[in-house]
Design a protein around this motif. Structure first.
Motif, short mmCIF file in Angstrom:
data_model
loop_
_atom_site.label_atom_id
_atom_site.label_comp_id
_atom_site.label_asym_id
_atom_site.label_seq_id
_atom_site.Cartn_x
_atom_site.Cartn_y
_atom_site.Cartn_z
N LEU A 1 0.82 -1.21 0.00
CA LEU A 1 0.00 0.00 0.00
C LEU A 1 0.86 1.27 0.00
O LEU A 1 0.48 2.27 -0.61
CB LEU A 1 -0.92 0.03 1.23
N PHE A 2 1.97 1.22 0.71
CA PHE A 2 2.85 2.38 0.86
C PHE A 2 4.29 1.99 0.52
O PHE A 2 5.17 2.02 1.38
CB PHE A 2 2.78 2.91 2.30
N PRO A 3 4.55 1.63 -0.75
CA PRO A 3 5.88 1.10 -1.11
C PRO A 3 7.02 2.09 -0.87
O PRO A 3 8.13 1.67 -0.54
CB PRO A 3 5.75 0.73 -2.59
N ALA A 4 6.77 3.38 -0.98
CA ALA A 4 7.85 4.36 -0.81
C ALA A 4 8.34 4.42 0.63
O ALA A 4 9.53 4.64 0.87
CB ALA A 4 7.38 5.74 -1.27
N ILE A 5 7.45 4.21 1.60
CA ILE A 5 7.87 4.33 3.00
C ILE A 5 7.93 2.99 3.74
O ILE A 5 8.59 2.90 4.77
CB ILE A 5 6.97 5.32 3.78
N ARG A 6 7.24 1.96 3.25
CA ARG A 6 7.23 0.67 3.94
C ARG A 6 7.83 -0.47 3.10
O ARG A 6 8.25 -1.47 3.65
CB ARG A 6 5.80 0.26 4.31
N GLY A 7 7.84 -0.33 1.80
CA GLY A 7 8.29 -1.39 0.91
C GLY A 7 9.63 -1.10 0.27
O GLY A 7 10.63 -0.84 0.95
N ALA A 8 9.63 -1.10 -1.05
CA ALA A 8 10.88 -0.95 -1.81
C ALA A 8 11.64 0.33 -1.46
O ALA A 8 12.87 0.32 -1.36
CB ALA A 8 10.59 -0.99 -3.31
N GLY A 9 10.92 1.43 -1.26
CA GLY A 9 11.58 2.69 -0.90
C GLY A 9 12.34 2.59 0.40
O GLY A 9 13.45 3.10 0.53
N ARG A 10 11.74 1.92 1.37
CA ARG A 10 12.42 1.74 2.67
C ARG A 10 13.63 0.83 2.53
O ARG A 10 14.68 1.09 3.10
CB ARG A 10 11.44 1.17 3.68
#
Length: 155
Positions: free
Chosen positions: A34-43
């Motif tokens: 749901l929030f890839p930038a802050i919880r997924g790939a981005g993190r």
């Protein structure tokens, strides 16, 4: 072998730990998508992982799958072992650098106001609780109200 994996004691209260651990892993896995930038790939990119898209998605799928297995109490020990490994990696990669106050290749230290033991202890409180919850389920199994228990009683 399968019988040993699904075996469990008849504890009626194990369900409380299963629900806590399973719900948190399921929620965290879903948030990676749901929030890839802050919880997924981005993190994962910020942390310094090679192939952050792969690892963000891989961990997200694993957390969702294991979270569901833990919630219903199916293959509880296997799911708990997978999440124990997951949390160990999370602690080593994200919390140990906070304790020592510096990055170690390839993993990057995030910016905080304080570093050292107490900062690490604060930052890893959820990780530590999830690690201990996973360890508990690895040792005890799914408990009385689990699919594992129902299957093992049928054999």
């Amino acid at each position: 072998m399968f019988q040993k994996i699904i075996s469990s004691d008849n504890s009626k209260t194990t369900v409380i730990i299963r629900l806590m651990v399973g719900a948190v892993f399921l929620s965290e896995g879903i948030q990676k998508f749901l929030f890839p930038a802050i919880r997924g790939a981005g993190r994962f990119k910020k942390m310094g992982f090679p192939s952050p898209e792969f690892f963000g998605n891989f961990v997200g799928v694993f957390e969702i799958a294991c979270g569901i297995l833990l919630l219903i109490g199916l293959l509880t020990r296997g799911a708990a072992l997978a999440m124990l490994i997951n949390m160990t990696v999370a602690i080593v990669v994200t919390k140990i650098p906070i304790a020592i106050g510096e990055s170690f290749e390839p993993f990057n230290l995030r910016e905080l106001n304080n570093y050292g033991f107490w900062s690490m202890a604060h930052e890893m409180r959820t990780d530590f609780a999830m690690w201990l919850g996973s360890l508990f389920l690895l040792i005890k199994g799914g408990g009385n109200w689990s699919v594992d228990n129902k299957i093992s009683k049928q054999k």
